[in-house]
Design an enzyme around this catalytic site. Structure first.
Site, PDB file in Angstrom:
ATOM      1  N   ARG A 118      54.040  37.325  60.695  1.00  0.00           N
ATOM      2  CA  ARG A 118      54.396  37.495  62.003  1.00  0.00           C
ATOM      3  C   ARG A 118      55.601  36.722  62.557  1.00  0.00           C
ATOM      4  O   ARG A 118      56.341  37.128  63.291  1.00  0.00           O
ATOM      5  CB  ARG A 118      53.197  37.463  63.028  1.00  0.00           C
ATOM      6  CG  ARG A 118      53.396  37.689  64.324  1.00  0.00           C
ATOM      7  CD  ARG A 118      52.054  37.446  65.042  1.00  0.00           C
ATOM      8  NE  ARG A 118      50.504  37.977  64.516  1.00  0.00           N
ATOM      9  CZ  ARG A 118      49.334  37.676  64.966  1.00  0.00           C
ATOM     10  NH1 ARG A 118      49.521  36.839  66.070  1.00  0.00           N
ATOM     11  NH2 ARG A 118      48.496  37.829  64.316  1.00  0.00           N
ATOM     12  N   HIS A 171      53.193  49.215  60.631  1.00  0.00           N
ATOM     13  CA  HIS A 171      53.017  48.052  61.250  1.00  0.00           C
ATOM     14  C   HIS A 171      51.486  48.378  62.056  1.00  0.00           C
ATOM     15  O   HIS A 171      51.727  49.044  63.233  1.00  0.00           O
ATOM     16  CB  HIS A 171      54.162  47.758  62.263  1.00  0.00           C
ATOM     17  CG  HIS A 171      53.953  46.436  62.762  1.00  0.00           C
ATOM     18  ND1 HIS A 171      54.269  45.180  62.073  1.00  0.00           N
ATOM     19  CD2 HIS A 171      53.907  45.700  64.165  1.00  0.00           C
ATOM     20  CE1 HIS A 171      54.135  44.068  62.712  1.00  0.00           C
ATOM     21  NE2 HIS A 171      53.776  44.244  64.038  1.00  0.00           N
ATOM     22  N   TYR A 219      60.983  57.359  77.668  1.00  0.00           N
ATOM     23  CA  TYR A 219      62.073  57.505  78.314  1.00  0.00           C
ATOM     24  C   TYR A 219      63.413  57.290  77.506  1.00  0.00           C
ATOM     25  O   TYR A 219      64.520  57.601  78.043  1.00  0.00           O
ATOM     26  CB  TYR A 219      62.116  57.038  79.885  1.00  0.00           C
ATOM     27  CG  TYR A 219      61.031  57.447  80.712  1.00  0.00           C
ATOM     28  CD1 TYR A 219      60.994  58.895  81.216  1.00  0.00           C
ATOM     29  CD2 TYR A 219      60.108  56.627  80.934  1.00  0.00           C
ATOM     30  CE1 TYR A 219      59.950  59.429  81.798  1.00  0.00           C
ATOM     31  CE2 TYR A 219      59.077  57.011  81.797  1.00  0.00           C
ATOM     32  CZ  TYR A 219      58.886  58.353  82.276  1.00  0.00           C
ATOM     33  OH  TYR A 219      57.881  58.635  83.031  1.00  0.00           O
TER      34      TYR A 219
END
Length: 749
Positions: free
Chosen positions: A37, A83, A127
């Site tokens: 991570r 993931h 978007y």
């Protein structure tokens, strides 16, 4: 009622010691955070989430020359295949990879609202659209050619790369930030062309140190520009150890408006500082009147940063104005360097510049070898097929006969022409139209070409020198694409020395200059009344407390405070509590020892002199500059013996005589020349005080007379003729004050 419930017998229950269970589980969590991570791989400079995003986008064929695709599609595929964390975490990482103010060399080309330098967030992923950039293509170049190891994805259905081939020095070029368990990483961005130069030097000089590589890598190169003001030695030390920090300042220029008026225009701000927060802080300080040199701040930014700072008056020095802003605001930022990375993808370690580049170069060599072996295997398979086809062309009629008449044509072909199974399959798969004479010539030409390529690859794999030569060519190509003459490759952060500000008093620059009256009570409470207040009769005190000291000053001044143990403390007048209440105890502002009291207080005058003395009559002249303390602990100035305490601290202006007075009204006047000047110490005896103590002193000009006040507060003056009776030398007992000093209270006006 049913049968009573039988408690479990204990079968299948395992007892575990809590301590060992916690240690084991927390260690697993810590390792997961460090490895999967928070820390980047030293080879490709990526954390797993970034690597998975880039690989997922490649699988979606989002190359730099293709159309953009919805980020929702990218996030969904990456989350579903590689993931298994929150979609927002993936999208946040994707957004950061596309921001040209966060990434020096963006890896994602975004279309839509991806946030801005003001700190505004991006639009939702339904978007926005994205595709890979050319830099990301370089990082992925050769991933399908067995250049890196793959590992199963979290659900075992697919495979993901454990590291990318990384033809671009991404670790240092784009930097990285992350917080793991017990460790963190912070690598600022750098200039890719400089990194390529350093890597090329490291190839030709394998033993080169980080200090030698600093010739090429001068310092970080931030996407937002700015000015690096660190000394070259500290930069070298930071790169040698892998730990340190860089001070970055905003880039500014003075803009002349005509008729002597001007503004300051900030065009670049420090890396990682949201512009909106910066301007908000400036406006807040303006409102709190902590920036007396600044009149207004305006954000006139459009595509580029343009923050206008308007000075209070045309007489303000722009350098002093900006230096005061650098001290109080984020126009100057400290960027940490902590090159804590996963070396070899496994071991977290802090490395220096040379080792970071060496890790990348060694990885590039491994990639070259694996890619070459992969290509060699492809060539050998093709050569095997070509060899079989060319054998067949020698007797096409026999081949056709076997295919038409034999029940097992493959086995018959292998026996008749001594072919392998692969060759026989290739012959059987050949179309009739390929049996032209022209096709045979093409096959021979291809055989010759592949044979030559095979020889070249074998020579490359057999020679370390040839491998480094090939890597050198690859790095030179990267440098050419991102060199200083290109728009993206030009260095943005310049290295400069800050202006010399040693002689500037910033207290005056940072505080609005206003008159105040400082009041100290007998119990050690201090406050500052606005203006110069002559009549203090209306000033109230807490409980039975009373006035001890009062004097006029300014908000920009420093206040020197003498404690009974001989220590002198320094207070900023601008930080004193206001006069509406009773003030605050001085003990809260300085580290005052138990049992000590405040004896004297007065404003600090630069380059002035002060007379300091104890109750035992010993003292000396001290330069005011030597008494200023920069910490709460103060400075031990006056040395004291036995039960003696510090008694007085008075200014010593351009006088020629000293008057001292003991508690039993003995007065002595002697020449100032008899007093030594010391920075600290016990001093010399001013007046012999056997049965009494020293209570007051004054430095004055004999020709002008000795000023003193009586009990009613009336100001009086004793001229040289009157003082003749008390004239003497230092260390004498003095003479009793007679009718010449009726109701004497203290020296001074």
């Amino acid at each position: 009622m049913g049968q009573p419930f039988e408690p479990p017998t204990g079968d299948g229950i395992e007892s575990v010691e809590l301590k060992s269970a916690l240690e084991e589980r927390y260690l697993a969590y810590a390792l997961s955070t460090i490895m999967h991570r928070a820390l980047p791989d030293a080879r490709d400079g990526l954390k797993p989430v970034h690597r998975r995003i880039l690989y997922g986008m490649r699988l979606l064929r989002l190359d730099p020359n293709t159309a953009h695709k919805k980020c929702a599609k990218i996030v969904g595929d990456v989350m579903g295949d590689f993931h298994p964390h929150g979609d927002q975490a993936i999208y946040d990482a994707l957004v950061r990879l596309s921001q040209d103010f966060a990434q020096r060399y963006p890896l994602v080309d975004g279309q839509g609202n991806f946030g801005n330098i003001d700190g505004d967030g991006p639009a939702a992923y339904r978007y926005t659209e994205a595709r890979l950039t050319e830099v990301a293509r370089l990082l992925l170049d050769g991933i399908d050619e067995d250049t890196v190891d793959f590992r199963p994805s979290y659900n075992g259905e697919k495979e993901e790369p454990s590291v990318l081939p990384a033809a671009f020095p991404n670790l240092l070029a784009n930097g990285s930030q992350g917080i793991a368990v017990g460790m963190a990483t912070s690598i600022p961005p750098h200039n890719a062309a400089e990194l390529c130069d350093a890597a090329l030097y490291l190839i030709s000089h394998p033993e080169a140190t980080s200090a030698q590589l600093n010739t090429f890598v001068q310092g970080p190169d931030f996407p937002t520009g700015g000015i690096l003001i660190d000394a070259a030695e500290s930069i070298r030390e930071a790169y040698r150890t892998g730990r340190g920090a860089f001070r970055v300042r905003a880039r500014w220029a003075k803009e002349d408006l005509g008729r002597g008026t001007w503004n300051i225009v900030v065009t670049e701000i420090p890396y990682g500082i949201p512009k909106a927060r910066l301007i908000e802080k400036l406006a807040e300080l303006l409102q709190e009147r902590k920036l007396p040199l600044l009149a207004d701040v305006r954000d006139e930014s459009a595509e580029d940063v343009r923050v206008v700072l308007e000075p209070r008056s045309r007489s303000v020095d722009p350098v002093i104005l900006m230096e005061s802003l650098f001290r109080l605001t984020e126009l100057e930022a400290r960027i940490p360097l902590n090159m804590n990375v996963l070396v070899g993808g496994l071991v977290p370690r802090v490395i220096g510049l040379a080792e970071a580049l060496r890790e990348w170069l060694d990885h590039r060599r491994v990639v070259l070898q694996r890619r070459s072996r992969h290509r060699l295997g492809q060539i050998e398979r093709r050569l095997e097929i070509l060899g079989g086809l060319l054998i067949v062309y020698l007797d096409l009629d026999e081949v056709i006969r076997i295919i038409r008449e034999e029940d097992e044509p493959k086995q018959a072909l292998m026996t008749r022409f001594v072919l392998t199974e692969i060759q026989a399959n290739a012959i059987l798969d050949t179309r009739l139209r390929s049996l032209r004479k022209l096709e045979e010539m093409e096959l021979k030409r291809e055989l010759d070409t592949l044979t030559k390529e095979k020889e070249g690859i074998e020579a490359l794999l057999g020679s370390e020198k040839e491998q480094w030569k090939s890597i050198t060519q690859q790095i030179r190509a990267v440098k050419k694409a991102y060199g200083p003459e290109t728009a993206i490759g030009r260095r943005r952060t310049s290295l400069e020395n800050p202006p010399d500000t040693a002689g500037i008093d910033f207290t005056a620059a940072l505080v609005e200059r206003e008159p105040i009256t400082v009041i100290v009570s007998n119990k050690g409470w201090i406050r500052a009344l606005k203006g110069h207040v002559a009549d203090l009769s209306g000033v109230a005190f807490k409980g039975d407390d009373t006035l001890k000291i009062a004097f006029p000053s300014e908000t920009t001044a420093k206040i020197l405070v003498l404690a009974s143990n001989g220590k002198v403390f320094t207070l900023d007048a601008s930080k004193l509590p206001g006069g509406r209440g009773f003030g605050d105890p001085i003990r809260l502002m300085v580290d005052l020892d138990d049992g000590t009291e405040i004896v004297a207080a007065l404003p600090y005058q630069p380059e002035g002199k002060l007379l300091i003395a104890g109750s035992d009559g010993r003292g000396f002249l001290a330069p005011a500059d030597a008494l200023v303390a920069n910490t709460r602990k103060g400075k031990g100035i006056l040395g004291l013996d036995g039960d003696a305490t510090a008694a007085l601290l008075v200014p010593a202006p351009e006088g020629d005589h000293v008057a001292v007075c003991s508690a039993d009204k003995l007065l002595l006047v002697f020449p100032l020349a008899e007093l030594p000047e010391l920075a600290r110490g016990k001093g010399v005896r001013l007046q012999r005080c056997r049965q009494s103590t020293l209570v007051d002193a004054c430095v004055f000009n004999l020709a002008e007379g000795l000023p003193w006040r009586d009990g009613s507060g009336q100001s009086r003056l004793a001229n040289a003729q009157i003082l003749e009776k008390w004239m003497g030398h230092r260390a004498e007992a003095g003479t009793l004050m007679t009718r010449s000093f009726p109701k004497f209270e203290r020296f001074g006006r």
